[in-house]
Design a protein around this motif. Structure first.
Motif, mmCIF file in Angstrom:
data_model
loop_
_atom_site.group_PDB
_atom_site.id
_atom_site.type_symbol
_atom_site.label_atom_id
_atom_site.label_comp_id
_atom_site.label_asym_id
_atom_site.label_seq_id
_atom_site.Cartn_x
_atom_site.Cartn_y
_atom_site.Cartn_z
ATOM 1 N N UNK B 111 0.820 -1.222 0.000
ATOM 2 C CA UNK B 111 0.000 0.000 0.000
ATOM 3 C C UNK B 111 0.851 1.269 0.000
ATOM 4 N N UNK B 112 0.458 2.210 -0.856
ATOM 5 C CA UNK B 112 1.084 3.533 -0.772
ATOM 6 C C UNK B 112 0.112 4.428 0.004
ATOM 7 N N UNK B 195 -2.837 4.560 -2.534
ATOM 8 C CA UNK B 195 -3.929 3.575 -2.479
ATOM 9 C C UNK B 195 -4.833 3.818 -1.291
ATOM 10 N N UNK B 196 -4.289 4.547 -0.305
ATOM 11 C CA UNK B 196 -5.048 4.729 0.927
ATOM 12 C C UNK B 196 -4.717 6.084 1.532
ATOM 13 N N UNK B 197 -5.764 6.813 1.918
ATOM 14 C CA UNK B 197 -5.568 8.078 2.623
ATOM 15 C C UNK B 197 -6.123 7.907 4.033
ATOM 16 N N UNK B 213 -11.150 12.595 -2.303
ATOM 17 C CA UNK B 213 -10.590 11.248 -2.520
ATOM 18 C C UNK B 213 -11.614 10.324 -3.164
ATOM 19 N N UNK B 214 -12.888 10.626 -2.958
ATOM 20 C CA UNK B 214 -13.918 9.833 -3.621
ATOM 21 C C UNK B 214 -13.794 10.040 -5.138
ATOM 22 N N UNK B 220 -10.455 5.991 1.879
ATOM 23 C CA UNK B 220 -10.055 6.954 2.902
ATOM 24 C C UNK B 220 -10.609 6.586 4.269
ATOM 25 N N UNK B 221 -9.715 6.591 5.234
ATOM 26 C CA UNK B 221 -10.136 6.317 6.612
ATOM 27 C C UNK B 221 -10.082 7.629 7.397
#
Ligand SMILES: Cc1cc2nc3c(=O)[nH]c(=O)nc-3n(C[C@H](O)[C@H](O)[C@H](O)COP(=O)(O)OP(=O)(O)OC[C@H]3O[C@@H](n4cnc5c(N)ncnc54)[C@H](O)[C@@H]3O)c2cc1C
Ligand SMILES: Cc1cc2nc3c(=O)[nH]c(=O)nc-3n(C[C@H](O)[C@H](O)[C@H](O)COP(=O)(O)OP(=O)(O)OC[C@H]3O[C@@H](n4cnc5c(N)ncnc54)[C@H](O)[C@@H]3O)c2cc1C
Ligand code: SF4
Ligand code: SF4
Ligand code: FES
Lengths: 463, 300
Positions: B111-112, B195-197, B213-214, B220-221
């Motif tokens: 994951x980045x 890949x993940x915020x 981010x959507x 996104x968490x």
């Protein structure tokens, strides 16, 4: 004096008490208590005792009150119950001990609860506390939760010589006695705190701010901290909501939140920092003790209050005395009424509640007549606050973090009724965590049974 | 201030003139806590229960670090506590730990991740970034604030994050713009891919990060900070709408999939006691006059 009638108990005037949080009922003085005690005919085979979940020797303690030896009466009760000042106040006596009292056949039952309360209050006022047990066996037992189940189990184990520590998630011990039941029914600083101090006087340690399942698990307590047995008395604290539109609006609270802010966090007292939205027009949805407590609290904070309940008065699950007090104080009962939607204004605040009228149909599985909606009977109650009091279920924090602990489909911990033993070796449970929301005295009964179960288990294990 | 309370403040540091870091002695919490979790502090007998995210912990010393902004009556009072004094109650760890910790290592290494920290929200981001580095993963981090004076933990963050990008609304430090401007700069102009915020900060910031981010299609968490009382699932004050479900932030969160959170509802709920909070401040300043209706209007 009319022997068929209870000696009346003095109460605060409804108009006055509706504006304060002092206790509603003043209780008996010695003279009144002795007069009431004389009504007990000292049955050889006392039916009242079989109605009490902890089998207090009722004629025994009443006799001592009759003789004027209140200390002896307190000691008789103390053999069976660690929280007499609490039970004398909040037990549903009318459906337990007093329901079976022989006097009740031709007149009113003996006021067992009020006499029990009198003995306990007298002992407190005269600084009589239980004595520390002489023998200790050094065996460590952990008790989770400091409600009536936990306090009773801990007290009984300490009397048997065990080294008991209670772990409590909140910052004050007492469980529902502290965060749920309001001051005007159960004074905290005098009554509850004293009974907790009495349990401590038996050598029980209480560690607050420890959440089992988060701060530490049951497995760690047993493996790392040397507890040989654990009793779970964690209650049924998870509130239910209805799932109707508008329920997350500002101004909608669970009864637990409303009561906790006011009782545990003392929002009614300006000295404390706790904010509370008292509301000016409040509806409490539900008909149990919790609903009555929330309603009467809102009233005392200055609101106009409705109880909205979907069945009729006969089905109200609350104690008769509480319903009676609520009515006297001016709570408006909207019976046979069910909420459909909470109306919300542009700021996200409650502006009203759309309700529908109900009628009673055939009895359902519980034996109570099932409420059915009346066609085209919808109406709107204008409100700014809604308090949901629809019952609670056990919190999954412990069951989800303890290996091999079985729960049923209601999320209640499965435990043997006579010993409290769960599906995990050395782990016992009782009270609301096992039964779902019930009563103080049933939780105490379960705590007592489990103390016995734990003692037998540890004796067998250590031999 | 200090009666026989046990949760001693072993260190106090002011990060800006309104944001403080404290190390508090609480061995049970320190032993079992992880990034993503929070504690509840009750300063004295009459205080509120204040939820604060765990910013760091030292299992050996038995201490937990908290960072708070002194905004309202309770956090202003907290700022007056000094080293050596103690809090009455300090409970935790509460809530779930960051899901990164429980992710299969293989998955995690692929994951980045971009962390986005807003203002005092930098404090809850920090332990996650630190945990990632200590477990061998590189991450990037954006720290945003109104101006230079509200940027906190920059040096500490730089120790553990591969790249730290600072942005201020007024351009007084780093990029000029809000965190979204900075994310756009990274993704569109610098060709970064994520890949993940993980975004933590004021709700309004998290809301807008999630909208962006959507659009970008990046999971996104967020860490939600609604009003709480007990923090154990007992009161329901902290309830949020996540997708079509009602969740309790204290036991189901505080971290949730940001694309499912109903932020508008959550922001309204956060304002619930604002006027009431005003009353408390008023009471403290002017004595016992808060019962009159005037004051209430005054406070709003
Ligand atoms: C508003 C209200 C009014 C009521 N009125 C009456 C009445 O008039 N008469 C009557 O008989 N009954 C009444 N009841 C019901 C009665 O109070 C309960 O049945 C009884 O308190 C249950 O006792 P318990 O010990 O099982 O649990 P509780 O009293 O709920 O105590 C459980 C304790 O465990 C703690 N705990 C929970 N999880 C954890 C954890 N993971 N780690 C550590 N600690 C934990 C909780 O914080 C709590 O202090 C009322 C209840 C309410 C809410
Ligand atoms: C799980 C969780 C973790 C948190 N972690 C931190 C943390 O690490 N550091 C920190 O400083 N705060 C954190 N908060 C927020 C903190 O609890 C509140 O800011 C604090 O309770 C406000 O108390 P007060 O009386 O000082 O301010 P109040 O008088 O209540 O409010 C002052 C101002 O702060 C705003 N405010 C109130 N509550 C919040 C909130 N929850 N989030 C953002 N703004 C709020 C109000 O709208 C008001 O403008 C967290 C909250 C939660 C639920
Ligand atoms: S404990 Fe409750 S049921 Fe038992 S005698 Fe007392 S009031 Fe009656
Ligand atoms: S049943 Fe009634 S009269 Fe008989 S012993 Fe019990 S309290 Fe007394
Ligand atoms: S804070 Fe009470 S349920 Fe979450």
């Amino acid at each position: 004096m009319d022997v068929l009638k209870k000696v009346p108990v003095r109460e605060q005037d409804p108009k006055v008490r509706a504006t304060n949080f002092s206790e509603v009922c003043y209780g008996y003085n010695l003279e009144e208590a002795q007069a009431e005690a004389s009504r007990c005919i000292q049955c050889k085979n006392p039916k009242c005792v079989s109605g009490c979940p902890v089998s207090i020797d009722i004629p025994g303690f009443i006799k001592e009150i009759g003789n004027g030896d209140v200390e002896a009466a307190f000691k008789v009760i103390g053999k069976y119950s660690a929280l007499p000042a609490v039970c004398g106040r909040v037990c549903p006596q009318e459906s337990q001990c007093e329901e079976r009292c022989i006097r009740g056949i031709k007149g009113e039952a003996v006021s067992i609860g009020k006499l029990e309360r009198f003995a306990a209050d007298w002992a407190r006022e005269h600084n009589i506390a239980p004595e520390m047990p002489e023998l200790t066996n050094g065996i460590k037992v952990a008790v989770i939760g400091s409600g009536p189940a936990g306090l009773t189990c801990a007290g009984d184990l300490a009397k048997m010589g065990y080294d008991v520590t209670i772990f409590e998630a909140l910052h004050e011990p007492g469980g529902v006695l502290v965060y749920g039941i309001p001051e005007f029914r159960l004074p905290k600083d005098t009554v509850v705190r004293t009974e907790i101090e009495n349990v401590k006087a038996l050598g029980v340690k209480i560690e607050t701010n420890v959440i089992i399942g988060k701060s530490i698990t049951i497995d760690e307590l047993m493996e790392e901290e040397g507890f040989q047995a654990v009793f779970i008395g964690s209650g049924a604290g998870l509130p239910k909501f209805m799932g109707i539109p508008g329920e997350n609006a500002n101004g909608v609270f669970s009864a637990n939140e409303y009561l906790t802010r006011n009782n545990l966090m003392k929002a009614f007292d300006a000295e404390y920092d706790t904010p509370i939205i008292a509301g000016t027009k409040v509806a409490v949805v539900g008909g149990g003790n919790v609903a009555m407590d929330a309603a009467r609290t809102a009233l005392r904070l200055g609101a106009q209050v409705y109880i909205v309940y979907r069945r009729s008065e006969a089905e109200l699950p609350a104690r008769v005395e509480e319903v009676h007090h609520a009515k006297e104080e001016g709570i408006i009962f909207k019976l046979l009424t069910n909420p459909v939607e909470i109306l919300v204004n542009d700021n996200g605040w409650v502006s009203g509640m759309r309700c529908i009228e109900m009628e009673l149909g055939e009895p359902d599985a519980s034996g109570r007549r099932r409420p059915i909606e009346k066609k085209d009977s919808e109406f709107v109650l204008e409100l700014d606050t809604v308090i949901m009091s629809l019952g609670t279920s056990p919190n999954p924090l412990i069951s989800s973090t303890t290996k091999g602990l079985e729960i049923n489909r209601h999320k209640c911990i499965v435990a043997d009724e006579t010993t409290g033993l769960t599906s995990r070796e050395g782990v016992f449970a009782g009270g609301d965590a096992v039964t779902g929301a019930a009563t103080v005295i049933l939780a105490m009964g379960a705590g007592k049974a489990a103390a016995k179960g734990i003692d037998e288990y540890l004796k067998a294990k250590n031999n | 201030m200090t009666e026989n309370y046990i949760y001693t403040i072993t260190k106090k540091e002011s990060l800006t003139n309104s944001i403080y870091l404290m190390d508090v002695l609480a061995p049970r919490v320190a032993k079992n806590c992880y990034p993503g979790q929070f504690v509840i502090v009750k300063m004295d007998e009459k205080g509120e229960r204040i939820p604060l995210t765990i910013c760091d912990y030292d299992r050996e010393a038995g201490t937990v670090s908290i960072v708070f902004q002194s905004l309202g009556s309770s956090t202003k009072l907290m700022a007056e506590y000094e080293e050596g004094e103690a809090f009455r109650d300090f409970t935790g760890p509460l809530g779930h730990r960051s899901e990164l910790i429980d992710m299969p290592r293989e998955e995690l290494s692929k994951l980045k991740i971009l962390f986005v920290a807003g203002g005092v929200g930098t404090a809850p981001v920090y332990p996650q970034v630190k945990w990632m580095k200590e477990n061998g993963y590189d991450v990037d981090c954006v720290i945003g604030a109104r101006n230079k004076d509200f940027i906190i933990l920059e040096d500490r963050m730089k120790k553990y994050a591969k790249n730290v990008y600072i942005t201020t609304d007024d351009g007084s430090y780093g990029f000029k713009g809000n965190v979204n401007d900075c994310i756009k700069e990274l993704v569109f102009n610098q060709g970064k891919q994520y890949d993940l915020v993980i975004a933590i900060g004021p709700m309004i910031m998290m809301k807008f990060v999630c909208l962006l981010t959507k659009e970008l299609g990046i999971k996104t968490i967020v860490s939600m900070n609604p009003i709480m009382v007990d923090g154990t699932g007992m009161c329901g004050a902290c309830r949020l709408t996540i997708g079509n479900e009602v969740k309790f932030a204290c036991v189901d969160g505080p971290e949730f999939d940001g694309h499912l959170v109903n932020f508008d509802e959550a922001m309204k709920r956060l304002q619930m006691y604002k006027s009431e909070e005003g009353r408390v401040i008023l009471r403290k300043r002017e004595g016992d006059t808060h019962h009159s209706n005037d004051c209430r209007i005054h406070a709003e």
